[in-house]
Design an enzyme around this catalytic site. Sequence first.
Site, short mmCIF file in Angstrom:
data_model
loop_
_atom_site.label_atom_id
_atom_site.label_comp_id
_atom_site.label_asym_id
_atom_site.label_seq_id
_atom_site.Cartn_x
_atom_site.Cartn_y
_atom_site.Cartn_z
N ILE A 51 0.74 -1.20 -0.03
CA ILE A 51 -0.02 0.07 -0.21
C ILE A 51 0.75 1.46 -0.06
O ILE A 51 0.39 2.39 -0.14
CB ILE A 51 -0.83 0.02 1.19
CG1 ILE A 51 -0.04 -0.10 2.64
CG2 ILE A 51 -2.11 -1.13 1.21
CD1 ILE A 51 -0.87 0.15 3.77
N ASP A 91 9.81 16.11 9.64
CA ASP A 91 9.62 15.65 8.25
C ASP A 91 8.17 15.69 7.99
O ASP A 91 7.35 15.04 7.42
CB ASP A 91 9.83 14.15 7.86
CG ASP A 91 10.30 13.92 6.52
OD1 ASP A 91 10.29 12.49 6.29
OD2 ASP A 91 10.17 14.70 5.66
#
Length: 932
Positions: free
Chosen positions: A596, A712
Amino acid sequence: MMELVLLCSLLCSFLLLLIQTTWAHEGFVSIHSCAASNTTDPNTKINWISDINLFGNNDRKCKTVNDLKARIFGTDLGNKWCYNLATIKGEDYLIRGTFLNGSVLRSSADTFFNVSIDATSISQVNSSVDLLEVEAIFRANDQYINFCLVRGKGNAYISKLELRPLNDLVYLKNRPSSVLKVVKRVDLGYTKEVIRYPYDLNDRIWNVDTNQNGATPISSAVKIRNGANASVPLQVLQTALTDNERLEFVINDLETGDNNYMIILYFLELNNSISIGQRVFDIYVNGEKEFENFDILANDISTNYREIVLNVTANGVLNVTLIKVSNGAEFGPICNAYEILQIHSWVEETTLQEDVDAIVELKNELVAENPENELWESWSGDPCLPLPWQGLVCKSNNHGSFVVTNLDISGKGLRGSLPSTVSKLTYLKELYERQFLFFFCVIFIKLLGSIVDVSHNELIGPIPESISNLPHLARLYFRCNPQLKNDLPSSLLMRSNLTTDYGECDSQASSRSQRIFIGTVAGGSVSFTIAVGALFVCFYRKRMKSRSKLDEELQITNDVVFSIPIMDSLGVKSISIQSFSLELIETATNRYKTLIGEGGFGSVYRGTLPDGQEVAVKVRSATSTQGTREFENELNLLSAIQHENLVPLLGYCCESDQHILVYPFMSNGSLQDRLYGEAAKRKTLDWQTRLSVALGLLYLHTFAGRAVIHRDVKSSNILLDHSMTAKVADFGFSKYAPQEGESGASLEVRGTAGYLDPEYYSTQHLSAKSDVFSFGVVLLEIITGREPLDIHRPRNEWSLVEWAKPFIQDSRIEDMVDASIKAGYHAEAMWRVVEVALACLEPFSAYRPCMADIVRELEDALIIEINASEYMKSIDSFGGSNRFSFADKKIDSFGRSSRFSFADKKIVLPATPTPTEPSPIISQALAPPQPR
């Protein structure tokens, strides 16, 4: 008229079928749960049997609701409950479980459990559904099949179970190693009642057509010509839907994720006057042409019946469309019936037959002495798969089979002698890898050996001599069995490394065990010392090796700048993070079947835990530049903090050099997917939803206690759950914010190109404002629906930040807003978000707002948007329009005033670098940072 024709046909056929009923249901197995006795259906002559001989019939286990019975399996004992049904090897079967009155029987609001055929999981039953039929088609691999209810949350239950032989039907002709879960089976054009046995000799259930989508239902008493064999009852084929131009069938409640499906379309031409070429149409599935110029009559007018099998992949939705061809066809498409079946791969792993025979023999010996013990209710089906029997631990033997490695039946109130059969479980060896957070040495595990624990029962007689045949036996516990002789066989007394309680209860056993330990210290302590030493050396060497290797991994690519922070200052609180075995991970992901996502750490796979919870499993790849420190960093940090807008860590696996993290599956994917990802994953988010998502990302710097710098922040790390709640993921690079007196200097600049703070990039000085800059880029993504960095565009449009500046400067935000929301936002709310984004993107961190200020501004924007939306709806109720995009004016009456507004003035921005001089935003993707 249609009903009359069909009724006549049914009456004529029924006389013939009555003759067939004496033999047609041969091989049928029909079980009524909790029925008081066996019965025969007076209409079909099918024999129904009760399951009381298998599971009993007391009030706790059975419940009657509206004259319908259900057997309830309590969660106090067992992991699964299986019905063992006889089959003929190589034959095809249909199996159907009926689950009635779920909302009445459930033990909690979100009760669920899984259904499996042997080890192959086919469905989940949720108690919010009052009636559910789970039906599957399979080919028998043995002389029996196990239909299992696998423990989830709350009590499992079942009302009926049916097994039907399918003879030689089309389903598994080209895929014998598959299990087909029935999703839909529809009799098109007929809306009165379901058709099944005796009209369908295989007892398939053909449901009525409840949604005709404007098509025309037709019927006819036409027969199948030329003796063609139809696998569908004639009563089903004699009704159909047709249309002058197109037929469309939409199934939109399928499982999310890429799944394989079989579509079977059944056609019988009901108009005898139609000739070849007069009814021709194309067949599409999800917009892809699967069959061109389909003609039922084909090249043989003597045959008026055909069926088509299509194999497709779909994610959540199947749209089957039949469209008349434009070149010469006079009649529109027709379809009489269809089936949708989800394709599951057959899980071929089983328990080693020698262990199956041994554990079944052991069970039979124990049952003979303890027939009423409730433990046996759950000791059914395969001993190890899909979940092991209670008290067993199983392990793969790397040859496609599982073996029993641990037996623990202590405290179960068992009577009788200790069965000698236990010695036939020659693979008994309990591994204690979950006692260590990250690493363990094989030598230590081998020295621990295997364990047999039958303490706290009522066993009688001596300890069998055959116990000594267990090759790895290191510990034998049989305390608190008053009538069991405490004398060990001489062959066991000779083992200096055997630990035992000698059958004495608790305090007595403790003192005697200490004396025995002193007597064997010469051998045992040396082994233990070696084991502990080996463990320490193994751990230390691997730790040092990992650190030295990771020190060489610092690099910058065109896409991502990776970091490897050390989180020595992290504190761990008591948040439950489970250790998973590699075997469980592989089983949960079906051997990593469904990919995924992929990232710098490695690949992410979809899976299902034994309790039914869907998970995302992140597996570090062998080529990943992120390593042990990121793994430990995320594990430690997520063990210390929790928040509703943070993706929780459920567990980890550190085994066989694998580093694996397990999270809940986020069904709505990432924000990046929804804004501009792959077409299959993209989904329009309205403006209010986008604002809500943005507000859900602001907890990091306002977390109670020490703020966390993510390092991030980006749209691919913002995941959306089933309710569209935003959750931040991927904390491998995160650090606690420096406190007063601490240096914010960072020797390793980490982040992703397009999001990276230019000040942090150039000075290597990390602060919470570095995340603020990245958050500003995410806000621009939410506003524009564009990627932060796209080098496939013209040079001056590479950077989203640089591209957006001229539009903001000229007060032309309507030209930069995502086209999918252009008619659905309020100008004042949009300007406030643009204002916040611009403030976040200040080149110098000192001029950027803190997260608390950002929260207030975005809350104001959301209030304005909601109030404006309600106001426009009220206008619409009096005939106005609910489409609003006040791009040229402000309406301040819907909310509080902003600290500053750009809606009616030009914006002075820092100069944009010329195309010949790339900005720091672009430069960061092209060259590594230089140390100061």
